[in-house]
Design a protein around this motif. Sequence first.
Motif, PDB file in Angstrom:
ATOM      1  N   PHE A  13       0.850  -1.195   0.000  1.00  0.00           N
ATOM      2  CA  PHE A  13       0.000   0.000   0.000  1.00  0.00           C
ATOM      3  C   PHE A  13       0.881   1.239   0.000  1.00  0.00           C
ATOM      4  O   PHE A  13       1.729   1.400   0.886  1.00  0.00           O
ATOM      5  N   ASN A  14       0.658   2.103  -0.966  1.00  0.00           N
ATOM      6  CA  ASN A  14       1.468   3.315  -1.084  1.00  0.00           C
ATOM      7  C   ASN A  14       0.753   4.562  -0.565  1.00  0.00           C
ATOM      8  O   ASN A  14       1.265   5.665  -0.715  1.00  0.00           O
ATOM      9  N   GLY A  15      -0.411   4.380   0.038  1.00  0.00           N
ATOM     10  CA  GLY A  15      -1.187   5.527   0.501  1.00  0.00           C
ATOM     11  C   GLY A  15      -0.790   5.941   1.913  1.00  0.00           C
ATOM     12  O   GLY A  15       0.323   5.670   2.378  1.00  0.00           O
ATOM     13  N   ASP A  16      -1.716   6.595   2.596  1.00  0.00           N
ATOM     14  CA  ASP A  16      -1.494   7.140   3.938  1.00  0.00           C
ATOM     15  C   ASP A  16      -1.276   6.008   4.952  1.00  0.00           C
ATOM     16  O   ASP A  16      -2.189   5.213   5.211  1.00  0.00           O
ATOM     17  N   GLU A  17      -0.093   5.977   5.546  1.00  0.00           N
ATOM     18  CA  GLU A  17       0.244   4.898   6.483  1.00  0.00           C
ATOM     19  C   GLU A  17      -0.560   4.969   7.778  1.00  0.00           C
ATOM     20  O   GLU A  17      -0.616   4.007   8.534  1.00  0.00           O
ATOM     21  N   GLU A  18      -1.156   6.123   8.030  1.00  0.00           N
ATOM     22  CA  GLU A  18      -1.959   6.269   9.248  1.00  0.00           C
ATOM     23  C   GLU A  18      -3.424   5.901   9.007  1.00  0.00           C
ATOM     24  O   GLU A  18      -4.250   5.988   9.925  1.00  0.00           O
ATOM     25  N   MET A  19      -3.753   5.497   7.798  1.00  0.00           N
ATOM     26  CA  MET A  19      -5.143   5.099   7.513  1.00  0.00           C
ATOM     27  C   MET A  19      -5.548   3.951   8.451  1.00  0.00           C
ATOM     28  O   MET A  19      -4.786   2.998   8.625  1.00  0.00           O
ATOM     29  N   PRO A  20      -6.730   4.030   9.071  1.00  0.00           N
ATOM     30  CA  PRO A  20      -7.163   2.886   9.883  1.00  0.00           C
ATOM     31  C   PRO A  20      -7.259   1.620   9.018  1.00  0.00           C
ATOM     32  O   PRO A  20      -7.674   1.680   7.860  1.00  0.00           O
ATOM     33  N   LEU A  21      -6.846   0.518   9.612  1.00  0.00           N
ATOM     34  CA  LEU A  21      -6.882  -0.747   8.865  1.00  0.00           C
ATOM     35  C   LEU A  21      -8.278  -1.021   8.324  1.00  0.00           C
ATOM     36  O   LEU A  21      -8.438  -1.534   7.200  1.00  0.00           O
ATOM     37  N   LEU A  22      -9.322  -0.685   9.097  1.00  0.00           N
ATOM     38  CA  LEU A  22     -10.700  -0.934   8.636  1.00  0.00           C
ATOM     39  C   LEU A  22     -10.966  -0.231   7.303  1.00  0.00           C
ATOM     40  O   LEU A  22     -11.585  -0.807   6.410  1.00  0.00           O
TER      41      LEU A  22
END
Length: 155
Positions: A13-22
């Motif tokens: 995943f190259n997006g926001d690393e802080e994105m909630p896993l859900l």
Amino acid sequence: MVSLKINGKNHDFNGDEEMPLLWYLREEINLSGAKFGCGIGSCGACTVNIDGQAVRSCIISVKDAEDANITTIEGLEKENNLHPVQRAWIDEDVAQCGYCQSGQIMATVAFLNDHPNPTDQDINENISNLCRCATYSRIRKAIHKSAEYMAEEKS
Ligand code: FES
Ligand code: FES
């Protein structure tokens, strides 16, 4: 980049690393079994298993789940065979609206790893997922039946 292992498959995943896993599960890879309920770790609708433990996926970032073994409700079935907990849930006809149930099942799978022969007190102390339809008595029966089915599979 974050590397995730979900239901035995690797995902980068190259997006926001802080994105909630859900969010990642539901919006990025279309695994919609885990549900959004409260978003603050209270209800358990978003429960998945991470390295065998029940985790509320709305309050863990993808970065914090990196390199762990993540299992969602979609990954419980093996070779077209339902997991014993899924079978018990069907046999006890647990679901009402169903919204909370994938979380209930994932919490139960992790719980039974540590409590293969649970008492009602063990269940009360360890399963804190909420059900707005109040299916709690059927959930309890299904947890006991799940334990029986899992013991049968091991014997
Ligand atoms: S949505 Fe995660 S605990 Fe409620
Ligand atoms: S079955 Fe409806 S919220 Fe649990």
